[in-house]
Motif scaffolding. Sequence first.
Motif, PDB file in Angstrom:
ATOM      1  N   PRO A  10      83.359 113.793  28.319  1.00 59.01           N
ATOM      2  CA  PRO A  10      83.386 113.618  26.915  1.00 59.01           C
ATOM      3  C   PRO A  10      83.316 115.024  26.127  1.00 59.01           C
ATOM      4  O   PRO A  10      82.731 115.885  26.450  1.00 59.01           O
ATOM      5  CB  PRO A  10      82.144 112.849  26.754  1.00 59.01           C
ATOM      6  N   LYS A  11      83.831 114.994  24.888  1.00 64.03           N
ATOM      7  CA  LYS A  11      83.717 116.226  24.178  1.00 64.03           C
ATOM      8  C   LYS A  11      82.407 116.386  23.638  1.00 64.03           C
ATOM      9  O   LYS A  11      81.565 115.217  23.621  1.00 64.03           O
ATOM     10  CB  LYS A  11      84.659 115.911  23.266  1.00 64.03           C
ATOM     11  N   GLY A  12      81.854 117.401  23.111  1.00 69.00           N
ATOM     12  CA  GLY A  12      80.674 117.785  22.753  1.00 69.00           C
ATOM     13  C   GLY A  12      80.329 116.940  21.371  1.00 69.00           C
ATOM     14  O   GLY A  12      79.352 116.218  21.274  1.00 69.00           O
ATOM     15  N   GLU A  13      81.413 116.745  20.636  1.00 71.11           N
ATOM     16  CA  GLU A  13      81.162 116.253  19.309  1.00 71.11           C
ATOM     17  C   GLU A  13      80.920 114.640  19.741  1.00 71.11           C
ATOM     18  O   GLU A  13      80.386 114.128  18.744  1.00 71.11           O
ATOM     19  CB  GLU A  13      82.517 116.146  18.603  1.00 71.11           C
ATOM     20  N   SER A  67      91.593 108.357  25.453  1.00 76.80           N
ATOM     21  CA  SER A  67      90.909 106.937  24.994  1.00 76.80           C
ATOM     22  C   SER A  67      89.824 106.848  25.861  1.00 76.80           C
ATOM     23  O   SER A  67      88.899 106.022  25.535  1.00 76.80           O
ATOM     24  CB  SER A  67      92.002 106.000  24.715  1.00 76.80           C
ATOM     25  N   ARG A  68      89.995 106.876  27.135  1.00 80.53           N
ATOM     26  CA  ARG A  68      88.769 106.637  28.188  1.00 80.53           C
ATOM     27  C   ARG A  68      87.469 107.407  27.854  1.00 80.53           C
ATOM     28  O   ARG A  68      86.354 107.031  28.055  1.00 80.53           O
ATOM     29  CB  ARG A  68      89.486 106.641  29.407  1.00 80.53           C
ATOM     30  N   ARG A  69      87.826 108.865  27.300  1.00 82.11           N
ATOM     31  CA  ARG A  69      86.655 109.537  27.115  1.00 82.11           C
ATOM     32  C   ARG A  69      86.344 109.476  25.333  1.00 82.11           C
ATOM     33  O   ARG A  69      85.296 110.311  25.248  1.00 82.11           O
ATOM     34  CB  ARG A  69      86.955 110.932  27.329  1.00 82.11           C
ATOM     35  N   HIS A  70      86.837 108.702  24.733  1.00 86.00           N
ATOM     36  CA  HIS A  70      86.514 108.466  23.317  1.00 86.00           C
ATOM     37  C   HIS A  70      85.194 107.693  23.134  1.00 86.00           C
ATOM     38  O   HIS A  70      84.748 107.004  23.956  1.00 86.00           O
ATOM     39  CB  HIS A  70      87.862 107.479  22.687  1.00 86.00           C
ATOM     40  N   ASN A  73      84.792 103.891  23.792  1.00 88.40           N
ATOM     41  CA  ASN A  73      84.743 103.640  25.026  1.00 88.40           C
ATOM     42  C   ASN A  73      83.520 104.105  25.740  1.00 88.40           C
ATOM     43  O   ASN A  73      83.235 103.689  27.047  1.00 88.40           O
ATOM     44  CB  ASN A  73      85.986 103.943  26.061  1.00 88.40           C
ATOM     45  N   LEU A  74      82.452 104.801  25.061  1.00 88.78           N
ATOM     46  CA  LEU A  74      81.501 105.227  25.857  1.00 88.78           C
ATOM     47  C   LEU A  74      80.019 104.712  25.321  1.00 88.78           C
ATOM     48  O   LEU A  74      80.164 104.352  23.955  1.00 88.78           O
ATOM     49  CB  LEU A  74      81.455 106.883  25.630  1.00 88.78           C
ATOM     50  N   MET A  75      78.951 104.588  25.942  1.00 86.78           N
ATOM     51  CA  MET A  75      78.013 104.033  25.291  1.00 86.78           C
ATOM     52  C   MET A  75      76.654 104.689  26.452  1.00 86.78           C
ATOM     53  O   MET A  75      77.004 105.104  27.476  1.00 86.78           O
ATOM     54  CB  MET A  75      77.656 102.416  25.501  1.00 86.78           C
ATOM     55  N   LEU A  76      75.420 104.770  25.830  1.00 90.00           N
ATOM     56  CA  LEU A  76      74.271 105.522  26.581  1.00 90.00           C
ATOM     57  C   LEU A  76      73.485 104.197  26.979  1.00 90.00           C
ATOM     58  O   LEU A  76      72.822 103.313  26.404  1.00 90.00           O
ATOM     59  CB  LEU A  76      73.733 106.304  25.535  1.00 90.00           C
ATOM     60  N   LEU A  77      73.220 104.422  28.168  1.00 90.94           N
ATOM     61  CA  LEU A  77      72.156 103.253  29.077  1.00 90.94           C
ATOM     62  C   LEU A  77      71.374 104.093  29.887  1.00 90.94           C
ATOM     63  O   LEU A  77      71.769 104.976  30.276  1.00 90.94           O
ATOM     64  CB  LEU A  77      73.170 102.648  29.963  1.00 90.94           C
ATOM     65  N   CYS A  78      70.369 103.374  30.142  1.00 88.08           N
ATOM     66  CA  CYS A  78      69.396 103.995  31.054  1.00 88.08           C
ATOM     67  C   CYS A  78      69.958 103.511  32.582  1.00 88.08           C
ATOM     68  O   CYS A  78      70.847 102.807  32.758  1.00 88.08           O
ATOM     69  CB  CYS A  78      68.038 103.401  31.011  1.00 88.08           C
ATOM     70  N   TYR A  79      69.657 104.115  33.616  1.00 88.25           N
ATOM     71  CA  TYR A  79      70.254 104.076  35.023  1.00 88.25           C
ATOM     72  C   TYR A  79      70.111 102.386  35.428  1.00 88.25           C
ATOM     73  O   TYR A  79      71.043 101.734  35.736  1.00 88.25           O
ATOM     74  CB  TYR A  79      69.246 104.902  36.031  1.00 88.25           C
ATOM     75  N   PRO A  80      68.958 101.784  35.182  1.00 86.22           N
ATOM     76  CA  PRO A  80      68.939 100.456  35.724  1.00 86.22           C
ATOM     77  C   PRO A  80      69.953  99.253  34.855  1.00 86.22           C
ATOM     78  O   PRO A  80      70.736  98.420  35.381  1.00 86.22           O
ATOM     79  CB  PRO A  80      67.559  99.667  35.505  1.00 86.22           C
ATOM     80  N   HIS A  81      70.292  99.598  33.890  1.00 84.50           N
ATOM     81  CA  HIS A  81      71.042  98.809  32.781  1.00 84.50           C
ATOM     82  C   HIS A  81      72.645  99.376  33.008  1.00 84.50           C
ATOM     83  O   HIS A  81      73.491  98.422  32.848  1.00 84.50           O
ATOM     84  CB  HIS A  81      70.685  99.027  31.322  1.00 84.50           C
TER      85      HIS A  81
END
Length: 155
Positions: A10-13, A67-70, A73-81
């Motif tokens: 993923p890009k820095g932005e 589009s896969r790295r857009h 299409n990304l989200m932040l999760l903790c490891y268990p989730h």
Amino acid sequence: MAEKVKRLTPKGETLRRLYAYSGNMCTFPGCYSLMLDPNGIFKGQVCHIEAAMPDGERFNPNMTNESRRHFDNLMLLCYPHHVETNNVYKYSVSDLKAMKARHEKMFSEDIVIQTILDQLKDYTKDTSFTEVNNLNNFFKVINPNDKYGRTIEMV
């Protein structure tokens, strides 16, 4: 000819935007796990809604590598989730996109700015101004409860 599938970082932005809209919390509903711990160490995981590679969960062959790295299409999760949401029977693409949208709405610019504005207090509204025109008046202004009634003698 379709492009060769490859995982792009993923890009820095995109990462900055993901983090800003995360509120430093896991996207999973009801989870308050921090993405960055108090020492500034990133503990979260950047997760694909539709996998980056063909052997991943919810891979969509019609997406481009970009589009896969857009952001969408990304989200932040903790490891268990992250592990839990890998269950494609329980968490569909639309489920994860809805989860992401609900979470990010809490931290979107308009809501955050309004929350900050609602909590700001203008302390100058609660103060009054007394003009100081000599040193005797000055002592009364800076310490109105001075029991000694100090004055300055002019020489």
